[in-house]
Motif scaffolding. Structure first.
Motif, PDB file in Angstrom:
ATOM      1  N   VAL A   1       0.846  -1.190   0.000  1.00  0.00           N
ATOM      2  CA  VAL A   1       0.000   0.000   0.000  1.00  0.00           C
ATOM      3  C   VAL A   1       0.884   1.243   0.000  1.00  0.00           C
ATOM      4  N   ILE A   2       0.768   2.032  -1.052  1.00  0.00           N
ATOM      5  CA  ILE A   2       1.541   3.270  -1.173  1.00  0.00           C
ATOM      6  C   ILE A   2       0.790   4.425  -0.521  1.00  0.00           C
ATOM      7  N   SER A   3      -0.505   4.505  -0.727  1.00  0.00           N
ATOM      8  CA  SER A   3      -1.343   5.521  -0.090  1.00  0.00           C
ATOM      9  C   SER A   3      -2.741   4.947   0.077  1.00  0.00           C
ATOM     10  N   GLY A   4      -3.481   5.501   1.043  1.00  0.00           N
ATOM     11  CA  GLY A   4      -4.800   4.946   1.321  1.00  0.00           C
ATOM     12  C   GLY A   4      -4.694   3.779   2.282  1.00  0.00           C
ATOM     13  N   GLY A   5      -5.552   2.783   2.115  1.00  0.00           N
ATOM     14  CA  GLY A   5      -5.531   1.627   3.002  1.00  0.00           C
ATOM     15  C   GLY A   5      -6.469   0.540   2.523  1.00  0.00           C
ATOM     16  N   LEU A   6      -6.355  -0.644   3.115  1.00  0.00           N
ATOM     17  CA  LEU A   6      -7.184  -1.790   2.779  1.00  0.00           C
ATOM     18  C   LEU A   6      -7.827  -2.335   4.047  1.00  0.00           C
ATOM     19  N   ARG A   7      -9.059  -2.833   3.905  1.00  0.00           N
ATOM     20  CA  ARG A   7      -9.737  -3.512   5.009  1.00  0.00           C
ATOM     21  C   ARG A   7      -9.890  -4.976   4.660  1.00  0.00           C
ATOM     22  N   VAL A   8      -9.409  -5.838   5.527  1.00  0.00           N
ATOM     23  CA  VAL A   8      -9.531  -7.282   5.348  1.00  0.00           C
ATOM     24  C   VAL A   8     -10.619  -7.760   6.298  1.00  0.00           C
ATOM     25  N   TYR A   9     -11.673  -8.372   5.747  1.00  0.00           N
ATOM     26  CA  TYR A   9     -12.789  -8.778   6.603  1.00  0.00           C
ATOM     27  C   TYR A   9     -13.390 -10.093   6.125  1.00  0.00           C
TER      28      TYR A   9
ATOM     29  N   GLU B   1     -20.637  -8.610   8.612  1.00  0.00           N
ATOM     30  CA  GLU B   1     -19.206  -8.417   8.376  1.00  0.00           C
ATOM     31  C   GLU B   1     -18.469  -8.183   9.687  1.00  0.00           C
ATOM     32  N   VAL B   2     -17.217  -8.630   9.734  1.00  0.00           N
ATOM     33  CA  VAL B   2     -16.343  -8.292  10.857  1.00  0.00           C
ATOM     34  C   VAL B   2     -14.949  -8.027  10.298  1.00  0.00           C
ATOM     35  N   THR B   3     -14.391  -6.890  10.664  1.00  0.00           N
ATOM     36  CA  THR B   3     -13.051  -6.523  10.203  1.00  0.00           C
ATOM     37  C   THR B   3     -12.008  -7.345  10.952  1.00  0.00           C
ATOM     38  N   LEU B   4     -11.127  -8.009  10.209  1.00  0.00           N
ATOM     39  CA  LEU B   4     -10.045  -8.778  10.815  1.00  0.00           C
ATOM     40  C   LEU B   4      -8.850  -7.897  11.112  1.00  0.00           C
ATOM     41  N   TYR B   5      -8.470  -7.083  10.144  1.00  0.00           N
ATOM     42  CA  TYR B   5      -7.407  -6.097  10.342  1.00  0.00           C
ATOM     43  C   TYR B   5      -7.374  -5.171   9.139  1.00  0.00           C
ATOM     44  N   ARG B   6      -6.571  -4.116   9.253  1.00  0.00           N
ATOM     45  CA  ARG B   6      -6.402  -3.166   8.162  1.00  0.00           C
ATOM     46  C   ARG B   6      -4.947  -3.154   7.721  1.00  0.00           C
TER      47      ARG B   6
END
Length: 210
Positions: free
Chosen positions: A50-58, A66-71
């Motif tokens: 990830v260069i900029s921004g972010g990702l949500r892994v769920y 849904e449940v977020t596992l991590y970012r």
């Protein structure tokens, strides 16, 4: 293209020809806010930095909860988008972009070729994946043993660190997805926390008071 040697730890262990091959295979991709990037049943994209921004892994339950596992934040690497490279590990997860997100992608076919030549690349992929298990286990621990009000407060404090503010732009629906609950329960619990003087509620905003 980004400086790949500063992004991927295994780069120092590559031969010149392996490094050149991956550099020629790498590409930049940009994702719009909320875009679904990866599903376990879909294509195996590859390893993304990830260069900029972010990702949500769920993950998603059979009922659609849904449940977020991590970012995965800027400067970090997402391995689960290349889960096909890990035969003994199966991840039933979804990955989406948070905001406008730019990544540097090493495609799975290219990585698989280098893995066969260089076991240190495989070691890096498995090491990164197993490190994420500590975050996944923490999430599971909260779901199993922590009361809903404490889970909400923990999620709000985490979001406060990301937004660098105690007044958060977050909806009850977004918060429910974060902790693996439903909006109605989150709304009821937030009202209780507001009565306790721990938060202040506004339209699309939540202020942490304590």
């Amino acid at each position: 293209m980004e400086n790949l040697s500063s992004i991927f730890e295994f780069w120092k262990d590559l031969t010149p020809s392996q490094a050149a091959f991956l550099e020629n295979s790498a590409r930049s991709e940009t994702f719009t806010p909320g875009m679904l990037i990866h599903r376990s049943s879909g294509d195996c994209k590859g390893v993304m930095a990830v260069i900029s921004g972010g990702l949500r892994v769920y993950c998603v339950s059979e009922e659609g909860r849904e449940v977020t596992l991590y970012r995965v934040e800027s400067g970090d690497v997402c391995i689960l988008s290349a889960s096909c490279l890990m035969d003994s590990l199966v991840f039933d997860v979804v990955i989406e972009s948070l905001g406008q997100t730019k990544v540097c992608l090493l495609p799975s076919p290219a990585l698989h070729k280098i893995e066969e030549e260089n076991p240190l690349v495989s070691l890096y992929i498995y090491k990164n994946a197993t490190e994420k298990f500590s975050e996944v286990l923490w999430t599971i621990q909260q779901l199993l043993f922590m009361k809903i009000d404490q889970r909400i407060l923990n999620a709000l404090h985490d979001e406060s660190l990301r937004q660098k503010s105690r007044t958060l732009s977050i909806t009850h629906e977004e918060l429910a997805k974060e902790i693996g609950s439903v909006r109605e329960v989150v709304t009821k619990t937030l009202k209780y926390l507001a009565e306790e003087g721990k938060v202040s509620l506004g339209r699309g905003k939540i202020e942490i008071l304590k």
